[in-house]
Design an enzyme around this catalytic site. Structure first.
Site, short mmCIF file in Angstrom:
data_model
loop_
_atom_site.label_atom_id
_atom_site.label_comp_id
_atom_site.label_asym_id
_atom_site.label_seq_id
_atom_site.Cartn_x
_atom_site.Cartn_y
_atom_site.Cartn_z
N LYS A 132 0.84 -1.19 0.00
CA LYS A 132 0.00 0.00 0.00
C LYS A 132 0.88 1.25 0.00
O LYS A 132 1.98 1.25 0.56
CB LYS A 132 -0.90 -0.03 1.24
N SER A 207 -9.56 1.75 2.50
CA SER A 207 -8.64 2.61 1.78
C SER A 207 -7.61 1.86 0.95
O SER A 207 -6.82 2.47 0.23
CB SER A 207 -7.90 3.50 2.78
N SER A 232 -9.99 -0.70 6.14
CA SER A 232 -9.05 -0.77 5.02
C SER A 232 -8.73 -2.13 4.45
O SER A 232 -8.59 -2.27 3.26
CB SER A 232 -7.73 -0.13 5.43
#
Length: 571
Positions: A132, A207, A232
């Site tokens: 990420k 996210s 997330s």
């Protein structure tokens, strides 16, 4: 940097990103925008060889075995996943930083080490792992979707990046996130919007939406995500049909990563894995905690991998006689028909496998949502203003299509989640105290189930929806309650694909029920089965705090039962 207009900074950043894509991997035969389901396009793209298709279709455990025995080289595997990652990016816009040349140099060194010593560097030797955007890698940017953070290059690796490389992993790309991280969808002004490969009119979640979309398209076998006070890891896993683990706080080291709302330590972010296989999730956790992260990150929990807990020593030690409880709804919003069908399917599969399944009674979920929201919003507005102030970029106010142009106005777009300007320290303490008390009540509620299980112990795990719906259209993922509750309680939670997807025939809209309230009514009215066509259906397996080994083991039980159920349905 502040002297440049923020749009100019974006244009320059996108040019730099485009320059990192090998020109020979840029496709001219991409499907038209009207083609929604592109999940199988990489096989049709013509860019991947038969061997590269075989490599990128293999799960983590197969990749590790073939690399360690020299059947496949790390260079071959890294090249294959890099090519497929670039295909995925052209389909759904999932990448932020691309550093393939650097990765291939690392892979070559690993191959040489294996050849000269006959040994692997570590348990993840030669395995490409995507990260990420917020994970710091020396010499590479982590913008977090903020224009103001463009040109901020990491001076050193985060602890997790160091650990992964020490385990032999090859880091090659970073993936897209929403501005601020604090959205259950993925869009920012720097890199744009990430789409869902099963249906590009739907969100890939957030996210970690870029990571979820990349792994779904097999552009990565294993990725690292963070799970904040919202969703997330699990929402992108669920919306993209993947396995994803939300560990408890500090089980995986966080030091050195960039983040929103740093200093908010009551409901901190956690890092965890997402993969195409449950074995991939397990491999990540065993490798990371095997590197004694508590000696590298002062906040990391001192807890090595426990094989005893993995054998379910706290659950009777019998993987064939577990007791699960299903959370059908939270008494606030009733899930859509396909989500309920996935829960019913899971219940039948577990009963057929010899396990007991009860109903879970939710306890004060609305109070839990309120407290976590209060903690999150206590300083969020100021945090976002401070982050965006240097360049004057707008704070993203909506995930609806159209906001790609920041000058776009839409009277239907509400103000950005109306946030208070802040509360006093004392007021925050009261919210944190209430959350602590709610955690105690929930533990007592769980323990009390010993009276109804018949096993002599409380229920072993909760089966929960991941959301009240499958992946929704862009801008419409407006609630994270079914994941947020487990963050507030700090329960370990694992997403497992059921093998099902939304079917407009099987999942026809039902007659109106007696609504819990306005939110429930709005969710009911929002549902149109055709809109959600092909969206994957997943469930969560929820265990107690710091019970990663046990949750993975119970997840294997659930996963096996679902696969037997799926195979039998095909006979």
């Amino acid at each position: 940097m502040a002297s440049k207009h923020w749009k100019q900074l974006i244009a320059e950043k996108r040019e730099r990103q485009a320059a990192t894509i090998p020109k020979e991997w840029i496709l001219t035969n991409l499907p038209p925008k009207e083609a929604l389901n592109v999940i199988d396009f990489p096989e049709k793209s013509g860019l991947l060889t038969d061997k590269e298709l075989e490599i990128t279709s293999a799960h983590v455990e197969v990749l590790l075995e073939k690399i360690s025995t020299g059947i496949w080289s790390s260079v071959e595997v890294t090249t294959a996943f890099s090519k497929r990652a670039i295909i995925a990016h052209q389909l759904v816009n999932c990448l932020t930083e691309i550093f393939i040349e650097r990765a291939l140099e690392k892979a070559a060194k690993l191959d040489e080490y294996l050849k000269s010593t006959g040994k692997v560097v570590g348990p993840l030797h030669g395995l490409p792992i995507s990260l990420k955007d917020q994970v710091s890698i020396k010499g590479i940017e982590s913008t977090l979707g903020y224009v103001s953070w463009i040109n901020h290059y990491a001076e050193k690796n985060s602890v997790l990046a160091d650990i992964l490389e020490a385990c032999g992993a090859v880091l090659y790309v970073k993936t897209n996130i929403p501005q601020t991280l604090m959205w259950p969808e993925t869009f920012n002004y720097v890199f744009g919007r990430t789409l869902n490969p099963f249906n590009r009119s739907l969100t890939s979640g957030g996210s970690s939406g870029g990571e979820g979309a990349l792994i779904a398209l097999k552009g990565s076998p294993l990725g690292k995500f963070c799970d904040i006070s919202l969703i997330s890891i699990r929402i992108p896993s669920a919306f993209n049909g993947l396995y994803g683990l939300r560990p408890s706080y500090a089980r995986v080291p966080y030091a050195g990563c960039v983040n929103s709302m740093e200093g908010q330590d009551s409901v901190p972010s956690v890092l965890g894995p997402m993969s195409t296989s449950l074995e991939g999730v397990k491999s990540f956790m065993k490798a990371v905690v095997g590197q004694t992260p508590w000696l590298k990150d002062p906040l990391a929990v001192r807890k090595p991998w426990s094989e005893e807990e993995y054998q379910l020593s706290d659950h009777g030690g019998d993987k064939k006689a577990l007791v699960f409880a299903i959370l059908w709804h939270d008494e606030l919003v009733l899930p859509h028909p396909p989500v309920t069908r996935a829960l019913e399917h899971t219940k039948t599969a577990l009963i057929d496998a010899g396990h007991k399944v009860l109903d879970w009674k939710p306890l004060k979920h609305s109070d839990i949502y309120r407290t976590i929201g209060g903690i999150w919003s206590s300083g969020a507005a100021e945090d976002y203003r401070v982050a965006t102030q240097p360049t004057g970029e707008p704070v993203v106010a909506s995930m609806k299509p159209g906001v790609e142009d920041p000058d776009h106005t839409d009277p239907e777009i509400p103000p950005f989640r109306p946030l208070a300007d802040g509360i006093s320290a004392f007021q925050l303490w009261q919210i944190q105290k209430e959350r602590r008390d709610l955690r105690q009540e929930y533990m007592d509620h769980w323990n009390a189930t010993v009276r109804s299980t018949g096993s002599g112990r409380p229920i072993d795990a909760i089966i929960s929806p991941c959301a009240a719906y499958a992946a929704p259209p862009h801008g419409m993922n407006k609630s994270a309650n079914y994941t947020m509750v487990w963050n507030a309680l700090d329960y370990t939670a694992l997403v497992i694909p059921t093998g099902l997807s939304v079917d407009p025939v099987l999942d026809a809209k039902k007659p109106p029920h007696e609504f819990f309230g306005d939110l429930d009514k709005a969710n009911y009215e929002f549902y149109d089965p055709a809109t959600f066509k092909d969206a994957p259906l997943c469930i969560q397996v929820v265990g107690r705090t710091l019970e990663e080994e046990g949750v993975i083991a119970m997840g294997e039980v659930v996963d096996a039962a679902l696969k037997v159920k799926f195979m039998n349905s095909k006979l």
